[in-house]
Scaffold this active site. Structure first.
Site, PDB file in Angstrom:
ATOM      1  N   LYS A  52      -6.614   3.101  -9.751  1.00 29.32           N
ATOM      2  CA  LYS A  52      -6.304   4.516  -9.525  1.00 29.32           C
ATOM      3  C   LYS A  52      -7.074   5.405 -10.502  1.00 29.32           C
ATOM      4  O   LYS A  52      -7.645   6.424 -10.125  1.00 29.32           O
ATOM      5  CB  LYS A  52      -4.785   4.753  -9.651  1.00 29.32           C
ATOM      6  CG  LYS A  52      -4.010   4.202  -8.459  1.00 29.32           C
ATOM      7  CD  LYS A  52      -2.493   4.197  -8.654  1.00 29.32           C
ATOM      8  CE  LYS A  52      -1.833   3.491  -7.460  1.00 29.32           C
ATOM      9  NZ  LYS A  52      -0.384   3.323  -7.576  1.00 29.32           N
ATOM     10  N   GLN A  96       4.078   4.331 -11.925  1.00 29.01           N
ATOM     11  CA  GLN A  96       3.903   3.097 -11.160  1.00 29.01           C
ATOM     12  C   GLN A  96       5.219   2.324 -11.058  1.00 29.01           C
ATOM     13  O   GLN A  96       5.914   2.136 -12.061  1.00 29.01           O
ATOM     14  CB  GLN A  96       2.802   2.236 -11.822  1.00 29.01           C
ATOM     15  CG  GLN A  96       2.423   0.991 -11.069  1.00 29.01           C
ATOM     16  CD  GLN A  96       1.728   1.272  -9.731  1.00 29.01           C
ATOM     17  OE1 GLN A  96       1.110   2.320  -9.532  1.00 29.01           O
ATOM     18  NE2 GLN A  96       1.842   0.355  -8.807  1.00 29.01           N
ATOM     19  N   ASP A 119       3.111  10.864  -5.101  1.00 32.62           N
ATOM     20  CA  ASP A 119       3.549   9.687  -4.339  1.00 32.62           C
ATOM     21  C   ASP A 119       4.437  10.093  -3.163  1.00 32.62           C
ATOM     22  O   ASP A 119       4.691   9.279  -2.274  1.00 32.62           O
ATOM     23  CB  ASP A 119       4.393   8.765  -5.244  1.00 32.62           C
ATOM     24  CG  ASP A 119       3.581   7.654  -5.890  1.00 32.62           C
ATOM     25  OD1 ASP A 119       2.688   7.117  -5.219  1.00 32.62           O
ATOM     26  OD2 ASP A 119       3.867   7.326  -7.050  1.00 32.62           O
TER      27      ASP A 119
HETATM   28  N1  GUN Z   1       4.083   0.351  -6.399  1.00 34.86           N
HETATM   29  C1  GUN Z   1       3.636  -0.168  -5.234  1.00 34.86           C
HETATM   30  N2  GUN Z   1       3.105   0.800  -4.463  1.00 34.86           N
HETATM   31  C2  GUN Z   1       3.223   1.950  -5.151  1.00 34.86           C
HETATM   32  C3  GUN Z   1       2.852   3.296  -4.882  1.00 34.86           C
HETATM   33  O1  GUN Z   1       2.313   3.644  -3.819  1.00 34.86           O
HETATM   34  N3  GUN Z   1       3.116   4.187  -5.864  1.00 34.86           N
HETATM   35  C4  GUN Z   1       3.737   3.851  -7.027  1.00 34.86           C
HETATM   36  N4  GUN Z   1       3.987   4.808  -7.913  1.00 34.86           N
HETATM   37  N5  GUN Z   1       4.094   2.615  -7.313  1.00 34.86           N
HETATM   38  C5  GUN Z   1       3.834   1.677  -6.372  1.00 34.86           C
END
Ligand code: GUN
Length: 284
Positions: A52, A96, A119
């Protein structure tokens, strides 16, 4: 034999557009900024977070990366979020998941300013998605919709089956397919006669986290098969929830793992951050 949907290529096209728009924004005095917060040592999460941050740099975003120790307290994490909520350089905040078990995920998500919730996990944003008047769409389901759009696959009127009912993928995916005028069924671990349901799907989206779970005998001839899984097979090799080889023979379109949905998830995160930054510009 199916056409393989090349998520890497589609992601590159979308990201090129985001990069161009970012250059224009920067010239106008605003650089989109994303803060990524990770707590603990989960190795898969660390890889996702690294990707990311790298993707941010590639499109010209500003980014901050907070790698906090496993024993971080809820108070410390909430204080960091409060600070990022106020920081004008930061337009998007991503925490995350999963978080270590002593931290209340729901409380943490609700602490994020909904305008910075790239998100789209905050109840305010989830509610807006339900009503169809959203700013942000959740990254993975939105990425799936983009893959369908770029591949010229019409959703309207199609029988769509989503396998998995998570808050991150299954539930919002069903909502987006329905908003695109698909007829949607959600299947999960308690579904009876799953294979009969998956075999009725024109468009099948699978997000259950079980390696190679969907096999060729479970799909319809000519189905579109979208694999959201990120699993390991018996040899430790990365694979999806779909048994690619047997489904490839029968499907009309199929996504590979890796190189299918994965690159789109990060792309939609970039898109959401850009939207968040642009809405700040409008506020000025
Ligand atoms: N963990 C697995 N997929 C995601 C996501 O799309 N965003 C976040 N913040 N954590 C995750």
């Amino acid at each position: 034999m199916a056409e393989i949907i090349n998520g890497k290529e589609i992601a590159a096209q979308v990201r090129a557009g985001i990069k161009e728009e970012t250059e224009r924004l920067i010239q106008a005095g605003l650089q989109p900024g994303l803060a990524v917060v990770i707590v603990g040592e989960d190795s898969a999460s660390q890889v996702y977070v690294r990707n990311k941050i790298k993707a941010c740099a590639e499109v010209g975003f500003y980014s901050e990366n907070y790698a906090l120790p496993e024993q971080t307290t809820e108070k410390e994490l909430l204080e960091l979020i409060a600070r990022l909520n106020q920081d004008p350089k930061i337009h998007g905040i991503l925490v995350q998941l999963p978080l270590p078990s002593h931290l209340d995920e729901n409380k943490v998500i609700l602490a994020i300013d909904p305008k910075k919730d790239v998100d789209a996990f905050h109840t305010e944003n989830v509610g807006k998605i339900m009503l169809g008047n959203y700013e942000f769409l959740p990254c993975t389901p939105a990425g799936v919709m983009k893959l369908l759009e770029y591949s010229g696959i019409e959703v309207a009127g199609k029988d769509c089956v989503v396998v998995g009912r998570s808050n991150i993928v299954g539930k919002p995916q069903a909502m987006l397919l329905m908003q695109a005028n698909g007829t949607v069924q959600i299947c999960h671990s308690r579904t009876r006669d799953l294979a009969k349901k998956t075999a009725a799907a024109d468009i099948l989206v699978v997000a259950i986290g079980k390696a190679k779970f969907i096999t060729g005998d479970m799909i319809k001839e000519g189905a579109v098969v979208i694999d959201v899984g990120m699993d390991r097979d018996e040899n430790g090799k990365l694979c999806g929830d779909v048994d690619f080889d047997s489904c490839f023979e029968k499907a009309s379109y199929i996504t590979p793992v890796p190189g299918g949905v994965g690159p789109m998830t990060i792309t939609m995160l970039l898109q959401n951050t850009l939207i968040a930054a642009k809405s700040k510009m409008k506020d000025k």
